[in-house]
Design an enzyme around this catalytic site. Sequence first.
Site, PDB file in Angstrom:
ATOM      1  N   LYS A  22       0.834  -1.210   0.000  1.00  0.00           N
ATOM      2  CA  LYS A  22       0.000   0.000   0.000  1.00  0.00           C
ATOM      3  C   LYS A  22       0.870   1.263   0.000  1.00  0.00           C
ATOM      4  O   LYS A  22       0.645   2.183  -0.782  1.00  0.00           O
ATOM      5  CB  LYS A  22      -0.899   0.024   1.254  1.00  0.00           C
ATOM      6  CG  LYS A  22      -1.619   1.354   1.457  1.00  0.00           C
ATOM      7  CD  LYS A  22      -2.403   1.389   2.725  1.00  0.00           C
ATOM      8  CE  LYS A  22      -1.660   1.958   3.901  1.00  0.00           C
ATOM      9  NZ  LYS A  22      -1.512   3.424   3.905  1.00  0.00           N
ATOM     10  N   ASN A  23       1.856   1.285   0.882  1.00  0.00           N
ATOM     11  CA  ASN A  23       2.629   2.522   1.030  1.00  0.00           C
ATOM     12  C   ASN A  23       3.577   2.773  -0.136  1.00  0.00           C
ATOM     13  O   ASN A  23       4.136   3.869  -0.256  1.00  0.00           O
ATOM     14  CB  ASN A  23       3.423   2.512   2.343  1.00  0.00           C
ATOM     15  CG  ASN A  23       2.504   2.711   3.541  1.00  0.00           C
ATOM     16  OD1 ASN A  23       1.315   2.997   3.382  1.00  0.00           O
ATOM     17  ND2 ASN A  23       3.051   2.533   4.737  1.00  0.00           N
ATOM     18  N   ARG A  93      -4.790  10.986   3.754  1.00  0.00           N
ATOM     19  CA  ARG A  93      -3.708  11.956   3.838  1.00  0.00           C
ATOM     20  C   ARG A  93      -2.699  11.793   2.695  1.00  0.00           C
ATOM     21  O   ARG A  93      -2.109  12.771   2.230  1.00  0.00           O
ATOM     22  CB  ARG A  93      -2.993  11.762   5.176  1.00  0.00           C
ATOM     23  CG  ARG A  93      -2.583  13.020   5.832  1.00  0.00           C
ATOM     24  CD  ARG A  93      -2.284  12.747   7.285  1.00  0.00           C
ATOM     25  NE  ARG A  93      -3.469  12.972   8.102  1.00  0.00           N
ATOM     26  CZ  ARG A  93      -3.707  14.107   8.750  1.00  0.00           C
ATOM     27  NH1 ARG A  93      -2.858  15.098   8.691  1.00  0.00           N
ATOM     28  NH2 ARG A  93      -4.798  14.241   9.461  1.00  0.00           N
ATOM     29  N   CYS A 117      -5.283  21.919   9.093  1.00  0.00           N
ATOM     30  CA  CYS A 117      -3.919  22.182   9.588  1.00  0.00           C
ATOM     31  C   CYS A 117      -3.416  23.511   9.039  1.00  0.00           C
ATOM     32  O   CYS A 117      -3.770  23.895   7.937  1.00  0.00           O
ATOM     33  CB  CYS A 117      -2.954  21.101   9.104  1.00  0.00           C
ATOM     34  SG  CYS A 117      -3.422  19.461   9.575  1.00  0.00           S
ATOM     35  N   ARG A 122       2.729  20.479  11.563  1.00  0.00           N
ATOM     36  CA  ARG A 122       2.594  19.163  10.976  1.00  0.00           C
ATOM     37  C   ARG A 122       1.197  18.975  10.428  1.00  0.00           C
ATOM     38  O   ARG A 122       0.264  19.599  10.890  1.00  0.00           O
ATOM     39  CB  ARG A 122       2.891  18.107  12.043  1.00  0.00           C
ATOM     40  CG  ARG A 122       4.377  17.998  12.238  1.00  0.00           C
ATOM     41  CD  ARG A 122       4.705  16.975  13.224  1.00  0.00           C
ATOM     42  NE  ARG A 122       4.019  17.277  14.475  1.00  0.00           N
ATOM     43  CZ  ARG A 122       4.208  16.602  15.590  1.00  0.00           C
ATOM     44  NH1 ARG A 122       5.057  15.624  15.612  1.00  0.00           N
ATOM     45  NH2 ARG A 122       3.574  16.917  16.666  1.00  0.00           N
ATOM     46  N   PRO A 123       0.958  18.088   9.461  1.00  0.00           N
ATOM     47  CA  PRO A 123       1.898  17.050   9.091  1.00  0.00           C
ATOM     48  C   PRO A 123       2.685  17.315   7.830  1.00  0.00           C
ATOM     49  O   PRO A 123       3.399  16.427   7.390  1.00  0.00           O
ATOM     50  CB  PRO A 123       0.975  15.846   8.867  1.00  0.00           C
ATOM     51  CG  PRO A 123      -0.240  16.452   8.250  1.00  0.00           C
ATOM     52  CD  PRO A 123      -0.363  17.832   8.864  1.00  0.00           C
ATOM     53  N   LEU A 126       7.413  19.707   6.439  1.00  0.00           N
ATOM     54  CA  LEU A 126       8.663  19.293   5.789  1.00  0.00           C
ATOM     55  C   LEU A 126       8.504  19.187   4.276  1.00  0.00           C
ATOM     56  O   LEU A 126       9.429  19.475   3.520  1.00  0.00           O
ATOM     57  CB  LEU A 126       9.148  17.953   6.374  1.00  0.00           C
ATOM     58  CG  LEU A 126       9.523  18.016   7.862  1.00  0.00           C
ATOM     59  CD1 LEU A 126       9.767  16.616   8.418  1.00  0.00           C
ATOM     60  CD2 LEU A 126      10.761  18.888   8.070  1.00  0.00           C
ATOM     61  N   ASP A 310       4.389   0.914  12.120  1.00  0.00           N
ATOM     62  CA  ASP A 310       3.155   0.268  11.669  1.00  0.00           C
ATOM     63  C   ASP A 310       2.990  -1.151  12.218  1.00  0.00           C
ATOM     64  O   ASP A 310       1.904  -1.719  12.130  1.00  0.00           O
ATOM     65  CB  ASP A 310       3.101   0.228  10.128  1.00  0.00           C
ATOM     66  CG  ASP A 310       2.808   1.599   9.530  1.00  0.00           C
ATOM     67  OD1 ASP A 310       2.507   2.534  10.297  1.00  0.00           O
ATOM     68  OD2 ASP A 310       2.887   1.740   8.297  1.00  0.00           O
ATOM     69  N   VAL A 332       8.101   7.509  16.575  1.00  0.00           N
ATOM     70  CA  VAL A 332       7.824   8.107  15.254  1.00  0.00           C
ATOM     71  C   VAL A 332       6.583   8.996  15.309  1.00  0.00           C
ATOM     72  O   VAL A 332       6.598  10.126  14.815  1.00  0.00           O
ATOM     73  CB  VAL A 332       7.679   7.008  14.174  1.00  0.00           C
ATOM     74  CG1 VAL A 332       7.318   7.626  12.817  1.00  0.00           C
ATOM     75  CG2 VAL A 332       8.956   6.191  14.068  1.00  0.00           C
ATOM     76  N   ARG A 403      -8.677  -0.228   4.263  1.00  0.00           N
ATOM     77  CA  ARG A 403      -7.847   0.772   3.579  1.00  0.00           C
ATOM     78  C   ARG A 403      -6.519   0.160   3.157  1.00  0.00           C
ATOM     79  O   ARG A 403      -5.954   0.557   2.147  1.00  0.00           O
ATOM     80  CB  ARG A 403      -7.518   1.931   4.540  1.00  0.00           C
ATOM     81  CG  ARG A 403      -8.618   2.948   4.730  1.00  0.00           C
ATOM     82  CD  ARG A 403      -8.114   4.075   5.601  1.00  0.00           C
ATOM     83  NE  ARG A 403      -6.757   4.428   5.203  1.00  0.00           N
ATOM     84  CZ  ARG A 403      -5.787   4.816   6.015  1.00  0.00           C
ATOM     85  NH1 ARG A 403      -6.006   4.939   7.299  1.00  0.00           N
ATOM     86  NH2 ARG A 403      -4.591   5.111   5.563  1.00  0.00           N
TER      87      ARG A 403
END
Length: 427
Positions: A22-23, A93, A117, A122-123, A126, A310, A332, A403
Amino acid sequence: MAKILVNNSGPLEGEVKISGAKNAVLPLMAATLLTPDTCVIDDVPDLSDVMVMRKMLESFGAVVSMSDPGKLSVNAAEITTVEGDAELVSQMRASTMAMGPLLARCGKVVMPLPGGCTIGKRPIDLHLKGFKALGATVTEDLENSSIIIEAPKGGLVGDAIYLDFPSVGATENILMAAALAKGPTILENAAKEPEIVDLANMLNKMGAKIKGAGTDTIRITGVDELSGAIHTVIPDRIECGTFMLAAAITRGKVLIRNGIPGHVRPIIAKLKECGVSVNVDEEGILVDATKGNLVATDIKTLPYPGFPTDIQSPFMAFLTTVEGTSVVRETVFENRFMHVVELNRMGADISTDNSREATIPGGKQLHGAKVRSTDLRAGAAMVLAGLVATGTTEVSEIYHIERGYEDFVGKFKSLGADLMRVEEHDV
Ligand code: UD1
């Protein structure tokens, strides 16, 4: 709303095949916006997050099709808008992954911010820091709760960027933006996750010039344009870790096919510390927890190659069942212990003195309860706990699980787990 009912299942046995990550697939899909040519991504998992990203690409004008299961084609020849859909961004997100590609290719992107936000917080501070270093201006549109990011006339220009924290999403967004910037970009303290390497590999197939992905210094030499590519997503290391823990918590024996052992090294190491046998050969990763007494260990989550945040909640569920007391430290994310309350509903007796450290007394016989899937991985942790609890565990809010885990219930059933997905009105 659907739920999962889990019954005490005894030791899980058999083999399971890991799906595409997924990521990894979400940023790969976003990267297709960088080129007018067609990109084909293979081994795309069937997940609701993938559907949201597909809708996101379509909302920008891309034509997306899935000819065979798992084979996704994207053609973004025409970008019809650079404004992100607020509803889709609020659902996921990772939609913010579209920022880098659109900024680089179209010179502008308007992105709604989930939860209102503000800039600098954050988030995504950066991500924005990186875009600004490449010459972009960032303006906040308070009325519409969105940010407007614009490249200078003539486009983005490469620069040196240092990330204060090795954020995965920021590294990916900056890689994609810098790929089409003028001249070289050096990204320091970059995230080193395998998903970053996968993205860099696909970008390089598209004609990008990226070196050093997988280390903390990535060098990107911008090119004028990128072309299409065919790319296969890496296997999901978090799904792999989840099934390793399913074997461990049920004292079962499971062969995991298609996982990359090098991507789950900290999970293998920690399971071994607890006394679980883990053997890797060409067949896959064999996790055998059928013999011996399993004992406590301490966990500290860290950016890759450290222990993955995770897998923190599934590992915590497992630690409630071993001999002795374990301490889990989350470094984290600030607030990733929501599953503690749920595990305690099942009799776990875990204490947290702050939102960063949890003490887990082992040797517990968990009991079935009504629990919530407070986030994607916490949902998996609840199902793991339910497999060894007495009676029935009812896990609600499982849309979180769907998800990120392909065929979650089907894969567990194939290993002998006694669980079923039901619609709320059936319960
Ligand atoms: C990705 C993964 C997620 C995983 C996480 C950490 C995806 C789609 N999701 O999320 O599953 O848990 O990596 O391994 O790939 N941060 C900032 N400012 C920023 C960005 C992040 O302060 O601009 C902070 C976050 O609040 C968090 C930490 O950095 O505390 C890690 O976040 P990050 O690495 O960016 O995670 P994601 O990319 O969101």
